[in-house]
Design a protein around this motif. Structure first.
Motif, PDB file in Angstrom:
ATOM      1  N   SER A  61      -2.914   5.469 -10.404  1.00 46.42           N
ATOM      2  CA  SER A  61      -1.879   4.483  -9.541  1.00 46.42           C
ATOM      3  C   SER A  61      -1.508   5.317  -8.243  1.00 46.42           C
ATOM      4  CB  SER A  61      -0.906   3.905 -10.338  1.00 46.42           C
ATOM      5  OG  SER A  61       0.181   3.494  -9.626  1.00 46.42           O
ATOM      6  N   LEU A  62      -0.990   6.607  -8.540  1.00 46.94           N
ATOM      7  CA  LEU A  62      -0.413   7.513  -7.668  1.00 46.94           C
ATOM      8  C   LEU A  62      -1.574   7.987  -6.677  1.00 46.94           C
ATOM      9  CD1 LEU A  62       1.899   9.426 -10.035  1.00 46.94           C
ATOM     10  CD2 LEU A  62       2.695   7.860  -8.118  1.00 46.94           C
ATOM     11  N   LEU A  63      -2.663   8.027  -7.265  1.00 49.91           N
ATOM     12  CA  LEU A  63      -3.772   8.728  -6.522  1.00 49.91           C
ATOM     13  C   LEU A  63      -4.410   7.635  -5.358  1.00 49.91           C
ATOM     14  CD1 LEU A  63      -5.680  10.833  -5.625  1.00 49.91           C
ATOM     15  CD2 LEU A  63      -7.310   9.946  -7.513  1.00 49.91           C
ATOM     16  N   LEU A  64      -4.118   6.394  -5.728  1.00 52.61           N
ATOM     17  CA  LEU A  64      -4.484   5.309  -5.073  1.00 52.61           C
ATOM     18  C   LEU A  64      -3.723   5.184  -3.841  1.00 52.61           C
ATOM     19  CD1 LEU A  64      -5.675   2.585  -7.570  1.00 52.61           C
ATOM     20  CD2 LEU A  64      -7.140   3.446  -5.851  1.00 52.61           C
ATOM     21  N   SER A  65      -2.503   5.465  -3.861  1.00 52.39           N
ATOM     22  CA  SER A  65      -1.197   5.444  -2.898  1.00 52.39           C
ATOM     23  C   SER A  65      -1.460   6.437  -1.932  1.00 52.39           C
ATOM     24  CB  SER A  65      -0.034   5.390  -3.500  1.00 52.39           C
ATOM     25  OG  SER A  65       0.262   6.643  -4.188  1.00 52.39           O
ATOM     26  N   VAL A  66      -2.009   7.764  -2.447  1.00 52.39           N
ATOM     27  CA  VAL A  66      -2.366   8.873  -1.526  1.00 52.39           C
ATOM     28  C   VAL A  66      -3.581   8.698  -0.869  1.00 52.39           C
ATOM     29  CG1 VAL A  66      -3.183  11.263  -1.841  1.00 52.39           C
ATOM     30  CG2 VAL A  66      -1.060  10.716  -3.035  1.00 52.39           C
ATOM     31  N   MET A  67      -4.525   7.944  -1.398  1.00 46.59           N
ATOM     32  CA  MET A  67      -5.662   7.671  -0.635  1.00 46.59           C
ATOM     33  C   MET A  67      -5.580   6.808   0.549  1.00 46.59           C
ATOM     34  SD  MET A  67      -8.332   7.333  -3.677  1.00 46.59           S
ATOM     35  CE  MET A  67     -10.075   6.989  -2.663  1.00 46.59           C
ATOM     36  N   ILE A 119       6.475   1.555  -6.903  1.00 48.20           N
ATOM     37  CA  ILE A 119       6.648   2.449  -5.541  1.00 48.20           C
ATOM     38  C   ILE A 119       5.381   2.737  -4.906  1.00 48.20           C
ATOM     39  CG2 ILE A 119       7.444   4.590  -4.868  1.00 48.20           C
ATOM     40  CD1 ILE A 119       9.835   4.395  -6.516  1.00 48.20           C
ATOM     41  N   PRO A 120       4.236   3.226  -5.760  1.00 49.74           N
ATOM     42  CA  PRO A 120       3.055   3.321  -5.129  1.00 49.74           C
ATOM     43  C   PRO A 120       2.407   2.154  -4.621  1.00 49.74           C
ATOM     44  CG  PRO A 120       3.139   4.534  -7.209  1.00 49.74           C
ATOM     45  CD  PRO A 120       4.434   3.523  -6.958  1.00 49.74           C
ATOM     46  N   PHE A 121       2.604   1.046  -5.383  1.00 47.11           N
ATOM     47  CA  PHE A 121       2.045  -0.283  -4.731  1.00 47.11           C
ATOM     48  C   PHE A 121       2.703  -0.640  -3.248  1.00 47.11           C
ATOM     49  CE2 PHE A 121       2.071  -5.097  -4.789  1.00 47.11           C
ATOM     50  CZ  PHE A 121       0.527  -5.211  -4.454  1.00 47.11           C
ATOM     51  N   ILE A 122       3.987  -0.349  -3.339  1.00 43.64           N
ATOM     52  CA  ILE A 122       4.642  -0.902  -1.871  1.00 43.64           C
ATOM     53  C   ILE A 122       4.268   0.082  -0.892  1.00 43.64           C
ATOM     54  CG2 ILE A 122       7.023  -0.920  -0.690  1.00 43.64           C
ATOM     55  CD1 ILE A 122       8.108  -1.786  -3.492  1.00 43.64           C
ATOM     56  N   PHE A 123       3.867   1.564  -1.264  1.00 47.15           N
ATOM     57  CA  PHE A 123       3.765   2.363  -0.427  1.00 47.15           C
ATOM     58  C   PHE A 123       2.177   1.993   0.296  1.00 47.15           C
ATOM     59  CE2 PHE A 123       1.805   6.672   1.073  1.00 47.15           C
ATOM     60  CZ  PHE A 123       2.936   7.087   1.625  1.00 47.15           C
ATOM     61  N   VAL A 124       1.401   1.357  -0.613  1.00 44.25           N
ATOM     62  CA  VAL A 124       0.279   1.204  -0.252  1.00 44.25           C
ATOM     63  C   VAL A 124       0.221   0.088   0.711  1.00 44.25           C
ATOM     64  CG1 VAL A 124      -2.214  -0.004  -0.932  1.00 44.25           C
ATOM     65  CG2 VAL A 124      -1.174   1.943  -2.232  1.00 44.25           C
ATOM     66  N   LEU A 125       1.051  -1.103   0.434  1.00 45.84           N
ATOM     67  CA  LEU A 125       1.207  -2.268   1.362  1.00 45.84           C
ATOM     68  C   LEU A 125       1.759  -1.639   2.693  1.00 45.84           C
ATOM     69  CD1 LEU A 125       2.825  -4.768  -1.172  1.00 45.84           C
ATOM     70  CD2 LEU A 125       0.495  -4.694  -0.447  1.00 45.84           C
ATOM     71  N   ILE A 126       2.645  -1.086   2.762  1.00 48.65           N
ATOM     72  CA  ILE A 126       3.139  -0.421   3.889  1.00 48.65           C
ATOM     73  C   ILE A 126       2.118   0.191   4.715  1.00 48.65           C
ATOM     74  CG2 ILE A 126       4.741   1.108   4.974  1.00 48.65           C
ATOM     75  CD1 ILE A 126       6.872   0.679   2.709  1.00 48.65           C
ATOM     76  N   SER A 127       1.431   1.317   3.996  1.00 45.31           N
ATOM     77  CA  SER A 127       0.241   1.897   4.692  1.00 45.31           C
ATOM     78  C   SER A 127      -0.719   0.878   5.213  1.00 45.31           C
ATOM     79  CB  SER A 127      -0.547   2.920   3.931  1.00 45.31           C
ATOM     80  OG  SER A 127       0.375   4.058   3.384  1.00 45.31           O
ATOM     81  N   TYR A 128      -1.293  -0.143   4.838  1.00 44.58           N
ATOM     82  CA  TYR A 128      -2.165  -0.972   5.278  1.00 44.58           C
ATOM     83  C   TYR A 128      -1.637  -1.889   6.470  1.00 44.58           C
ATOM     84  CZ  TYR A 128      -6.055   0.504   2.445  1.00 44.58           C
ATOM     85  OH  TYR A 128      -7.293   1.309   1.756  1.00 44.58           O
ATOM     86  N   TRP A 129      -0.383  -2.250   6.156  1.00 47.13           N
ATOM     87  CA  TRP A 129       0.482  -2.806   7.343  1.00 47.13           C
ATOM     88  C   TRP A 129       0.091  -2.069   8.738  1.00 47.13           C
ATOM     89  CZ3 TRP A 129       5.462  -2.120   9.543  1.00 47.13           C
ATOM     90  CH2 TRP A 129       5.805  -3.037  10.403  1.00 47.13           C
ATOM     91  N   LEU A 130       0.603  -0.740   8.458  1.00 52.81           N
ATOM     92  CA  LEU A 130       0.627   0.095   9.431  1.00 52.81           C
ATOM     93  C   LEU A 130      -0.621   0.249  10.058  1.00 52.81           C
ATOM     94  CD1 LEU A 130       3.354   2.989   8.380  1.00 52.81           C
ATOM     95  CD2 LEU A 130       3.648   1.176  10.333  1.00 52.81           C
ATOM     96  N   ILE A 131      -1.854   0.240   9.155  1.00 54.36           N
ATOM     97  CA  ILE A 131      -3.100   0.701   9.492  1.00 54.36           C
ATOM     98  C   ILE A 131      -3.804  -0.840  10.313  1.00 54.36           C
ATOM     99  CG2 ILE A 131      -5.528   0.490   8.576  1.00 54.36           C
ATOM    100  CD1 ILE A 131      -4.567   2.414   6.338  1.00 54.36           C
ATOM    101  N   ALA A 132      -3.324  -1.952   9.636  1.00 52.84           N
ATOM    102  CA  ALA A 132      -3.510  -3.133  10.294  1.00 52.84           C
ATOM    103  C   ALA A 132      -3.070  -3.282  11.824  1.00 52.84           C
ATOM    104  CB  ALA A 132      -3.288  -4.328   9.620  1.00 52.84           C
TER     105      ALA A 132
END
Length: 310
Positions: A110-116, A207-220
């Motif tokens: 779970s944490l690694l996916l957020s790091v990726m 927290i990792p899931f929210i981090f992933v969502l924020i990262s992809y929002w910025l990526i988009a």
């Protein structure tokens, strides 16, 4: 009811209460488990032997493949035994050892996916500074942090559940030792343990899931600002595989662990658990292999090298 001492065994019921074709089910699980090993080992070997894949993204991908192999191995062999023999006994210590590694590997992934996701954010939003920021030191820190956090999270969960009082009913309505079915077997008060597990577990997953969502929002946002259509397509393709893998992983986790206890169903939990312990680890390698030109090229080169006559 009498308390079960630490030498007493638990019994993993698996799917013994359901009517199904044991031979067919065993064969399907065995094939998927074998494919998990083969696909992920090929992916790891391709990354290791291809200099063009020696980048942060593929470093994390190699770690993800290793996690997927380990994650399946913690549960599938016992499940295969369970299918053949029905309810399978597991020692007290063996049960909590399986639980420890199951939670360790799951939370680390779970944490690694957020790091990726963070890696893809840097690569797309800060391409000129990417190699400078994502250096070997940061790679070590990020990867090590995932394992340390996963270890501490698993240790806390396993310790709390192991301290409960277990009584005569030692039948676990699951094919693995997980916190929820084990808590259901306790004859002592579990309110505090359930609250702790839900709260602390929610933090590790949310927290990792929210981090992933924020990262992809910025990526988009960054992709939509690109004027060149080919650049947008290339940027999207570089993170599409990770996005699919992340949706598969978090989708099943949220379905099982983030719902009211009144909706608990051991039958549905067992089926969904198969998705993230067996199916997802197998699919991850195929998703990255089939959707990534660099990986496909490296795999093809590796296979040719292996079968070429010297």
């Amino acid at each position: 009811m009498e308390k079960v001492n630490i030498t007493s065994d638990f019994v993993l019921l698996g799917f013994s209460d359901l009517n199904y074709n044991h031979a067919a089910f065993f064969s399907i699980i065995l094939v998927m488990y074998t494919l998990t090993w083969i696909a992920n080992l090929l992916l790891i070997s391709s990354i290791k032997h291809s200099p063009q894949l020696h980048t942060p993204m593929y470093f994390f991908l190699g770690n993800l493949s290793a996690l997927d192999i380990s994650f399946s191995t913690v549960t599938v062999p016992k499940l295969l035994s369970n299918i053949l023999h029905g309810g399978t006994s597991i020692s007290f210590h063996g049960c909590f050892l399986q639980m420890f590694f199951f939670i360790l590997l799951g939370s680390t992934e779970s944490l690694l996916l957020s790091v990726m996701a963070f890696d893809r954010f840097l690569a797309i939003c800060y391409p000129l500074r990417y190699t400078l920021i994502m250096n070997d030191k940061l790679l070590f820190i990020l990867n090590g942090s995932c394992w340390v956090a996963g270890f501490l999270h698993s240790l806390l969960h396993t310790y709390n559940v192991s301290q409960l009082t277990y009584c005569e009913d030692r039948l676990i309505p699951h094919f693995l030792c997980d916190a929820t079915p084990l808590i259901g077997l306790s004859c002592s008060s579990t309110a505090l343990e359930e609250l702790f597990i839900f709260t602390e577990g929610s933090i590790v997953v949310t927290i990792p899931f929210i981090f992933v969502l924020i990262s992809y929002w910025l990526i988009a946002r960054a992709i939509l600002k690109m004027k060149n259509r080919s650049s947008r397509s290339k940027a999207f393709s570089s993170c599409s595989s990770h996005l699919i893998v992340t949706c598969l992983f978090y989708g099943t986790i949220i379905f099982i662990y983030f719902r009211p206890s009144s909706d608990y169903s051991s039958q549905y939990d067992r089926i969904v658990s198969m998705a993230y312990t067996i199916i997802t680890p197998m699919l991850n390698a195929f998703i990255y292999s089939l959707r990534n030109k660099d990986v496909k090229r490296a795999l093809k080169k590796l296979i040719i090298q292996c079968f070429s006559i010297k």
